[in-house]
Design an enzyme around this catalytic site. Structure first.
Site, mmCIF file in Angstrom:
data_model
loop_
_atom_site.group_PDB
_atom_site.id
_atom_site.type_symbol
_atom_site.label_atom_id
_atom_site.label_comp_id
_atom_site.label_asym_id
_atom_site.label_seq_id
_atom_site.Cartn_x
_atom_site.Cartn_y
_atom_site.Cartn_z
ATOM 1 N N CYS A 77 44.377 40.011 40.570
ATOM 2 C CA CYS A 77 45.312 38.916 40.329
ATOM 3 C C CYS A 77 46.744 39.391 40.579
ATOM 4 O O CYS A 77 47.076 39.761 41.702
ATOM 5 C CB CYS A 77 45.107 38.320 38.939
ATOM 6 N N HIS A 178 39.963 36.486 39.769
ATOM 7 C CA HIS A 178 39.526 37.340 38.659
ATOM 8 C C HIS A 178 38.031 37.602 38.806
ATOM 9 O O HIS A 178 37.220 36.769 38.382
ATOM 10 C CB HIS A 178 39.793 36.653 37.315
ATOM 11 N N GLU A 180 36.197 39.504 37.107
ATOM 12 C CA GLU A 180 35.598 39.631 35.773
ATOM 13 C C GLU A 180 35.321 38.271 35.135
ATOM 14 O O GLU A 180 34.650 38.196 34.104
ATOM 15 C CB GLU A 180 36.501 40.489 34.872
#
Length: 196
Positions: A77, A178, A180
């Site tokens: 990011c 992102h 994750e």
């Protein structure tokens, strides 16, 4: 394998740490030079403003340390944007200048900013970071600034116009989304990075 998440002072480190741990690794969060330079893989996460992030990196004496890394580094990011040359945020913010590309504010084209939510990503064919991930897979984004498509772009996304979703120069990789928070596709991307 030593996996280190750089303690930038401007990121939600726990979500990245948990995502890496799900792959069987025990990541260490650190800003100590000897630990960072010994890492086999290094994550550079970031949220918030480019100015605050660069101030934190400067204050923690991390700028030269990041540039000295020869192992694979993944900016996430804002961490990807920090790899660029200059952000157009506020009156302009000098970044790490690892990738010689400015980071302008996105044009809204009548679409809401920040660009927030799931969007399709189209990687270059055969890029190892996206191995096993289908073309047009969805990833989760939250950002208002984006690197234009450039010679180091390895994946694109479209939000009114094409922008860089992922970038690579030498050992430095960056993803605007992102991983994750991006389900199976994000997990596969992290696995690919960790197994490089």
């Amino acid at each position: 394998m030593n996996v280190v998440i750089l303690d930038t002072g401007c990121a939600n480190l726990s979500s990245v740490k948990s995502a890496v741990a799900r792959h069987g690794y025990t990541p260490v969060v650190s800003r100590e030079a000897e630990i960072v330079l010994r890492a086999d893989k290094l994550f550079l996460p970031g949220v918030g403003t480019a100015q605050a992030a660069m101030d934190q990196l400067r204050e923690r004496e991390l700028i030269d340390l990041i540039k000295a890394c020869t192992q694979p580094v993944l900016g996430i990011c804002l961490g990807m944007q920090l790899l660029g040359r200059r952000s157009e945020e506020t009156r302009g913010v000098d970044l790490l200048n690892i990738i010689e590309q400015d980071v302008p504010k996105m044009t809204d084209f009548g679409l809401p900013l920040p660009h927030m939510g799931w969007n399709r990503v189209y990687p270059q064919a055969g890029n190892r970071l996206f191995q096993g991930i289908e073309d047009g897979a969805y990833f989760y984004f939250v950002h208002s600034y984006a690197m234009p498509v450039n010679p180091w772009t390895i994946a694109q996304c479209n939000y009114g116009e094409p922008f860089t979703a992922a970038v690579q120069k030498d050992n430095f990789f960056g993803v605007q989304f992102h991983p994750e928070r991006s389900g199976a596709a994000g997990a596969q991307l992290l696995k690919n990075f960790l197994e490089m």
